[in-house]
Motif scaffolding. Structure first.
Motif, PDB file in Angstrom:
ATOM      1  N   TYR A  34       0.972  -1.134  -0.258  1.00  0.00           N
ATOM      2  CA  TYR A  34      -0.182  -0.359   0.489  1.00  0.00           C
ATOM      3  C   TYR A  34       1.051   1.015  -0.416  1.00  0.00           C
ATOM      4  O   TYR A  34       0.158   2.358  -0.232  1.00  0.00           O
ATOM      5  N   ALA A  39       3.514  -0.042 -10.380  1.00  0.00           N
ATOM      6  CA  ALA A  39       2.780  -1.523 -10.545  1.00  0.00           C
ATOM      7  C   ALA A  39       4.202  -2.267 -10.120  1.00  0.00           C
ATOM      8  O   ALA A  39       3.944  -3.426 -10.372  1.00  0.00           O
ATOM      9  N   ALA A  65      -3.536  -6.943  -2.942  1.00  0.00           N
ATOM     10  CA  ALA A  65      -2.793  -5.431  -3.643  1.00  0.00           C
ATOM     11  C   ALA A  65      -3.931  -5.159  -4.404  1.00  0.00           C
ATOM     12  O   ALA A  65      -4.465  -4.128  -4.389  1.00  0.00           O
ATOM     13  N   ALA A  66      -5.305  -5.752  -4.605  1.00  0.00           N
ATOM     14  CA  ALA A  66      -6.884  -6.017  -5.585  1.00  0.00           C
ATOM     15  C   ALA A  66      -7.052  -4.502  -4.517  1.00  0.00           C
ATOM     16  O   ALA A  66      -8.196  -4.087  -4.914  1.00  0.00           O
ATOM     17  N   CYS A  67      -7.118  -4.655  -3.278  1.00  0.00           N
ATOM     18  CA  CYS A  67      -8.049  -3.498  -2.407  1.00  0.00           C
ATOM     19  C   CYS A  67      -7.404  -1.897  -2.689  1.00  0.00           C
ATOM     20  O   CYS A  67      -8.292  -0.827  -1.806  1.00  0.00           O
ATOM     21  N   ARG A  68      -6.426  -2.134  -3.281  1.00  0.00           N
ATOM     22  CA  ARG A  68      -5.600  -0.096  -3.768  1.00  0.00           C
ATOM     23  C   ARG A  68      -6.704  -0.187  -4.543  1.00  0.00           C
ATOM     24  O   ARG A  68      -7.595  -0.038  -5.092  1.00  0.00           O
ATOM     25  N   TRP A  71      -5.861  -0.086  -7.970  1.00  0.00           N
ATOM     26  CA  TRP A  71      -5.730  -1.238  -8.651  1.00  0.00           C
ATOM     27  C   TRP A  71      -6.317  -1.340 -10.335  1.00  0.00           C
ATOM     28  O   TRP A  71      -5.680  -1.714 -11.210  1.00  0.00           O
ATOM     29  N   LYS A  75      -3.707  -2.684 -12.143  1.00  0.00           N
ATOM     30  CA  LYS A  75      -3.619  -4.605 -12.342  1.00  0.00           C
ATOM     31  C   LYS A  75      -3.720  -5.288 -13.083  1.00  0.00           C
ATOM     32  O   LYS A  75      -2.344  -5.821 -13.328  1.00  0.00           O
ATOM     33  N   GLN A  79      -0.099  -7.928 -12.812  1.00  0.00           N
ATOM     34  CA  GLN A  79      -0.389  -9.697 -12.951  1.00  0.00           C
ATOM     35  C   GLN A  79      -0.061 -10.296 -14.115  1.00  0.00           C
ATOM     36  O   GLN A  79      -0.512 -10.674 -14.774  1.00  0.00           O
TER      37      GLN A  79
END
Length: 88
Positions: A34, A39, A65-68, A71, A75, A79
């Motif tokens: 966070y 990235a 990480a998806a809670c950023r 994201w 992403k 990913q």
């Protein structure tokens, strides 16, 4: 946030409870997801499983990480290579 985590870490280590220290080190490393803005650096942090002392899986780290809030923007970079398939 980084300074707070260091203060908490100092407190945890002062307790001299060797069984909880690895868990807190993993939590401290998780907090970096966070703090870091790049990235590419986030992707590297997720894949550096030694930082988490075997307490977290890549799938877990992607969920965090998806809670950023950014994201949707990062992403694709984070990913990248995760969904590539290579048949040999």
């Amino acid at each position: 946030m980084g300074g707070d985590m260091n203060a908490y870490y100092d407190f945890i280590t002062s307790l001299r409870q060797k069984t909880i220290t690895p868990y807190f080190l993993a939590l401290k490393s998780l907090a970096n997801l966070y703090i870091i803005e790049s990235a590419t650096d986030i992707k590297s942090l997720i894949h550096d499983l030694e930082r988490y002392h075997g307490l977290m899986r890549i799938e877990d780290l992607f969920e965090f990480a998806a809670c950023r809030s950014d994201w949707p923007v990062i992403k694709k970079v984070v990913q990248k290579d995760m969904t590539d398939c290579c048949i040999m």
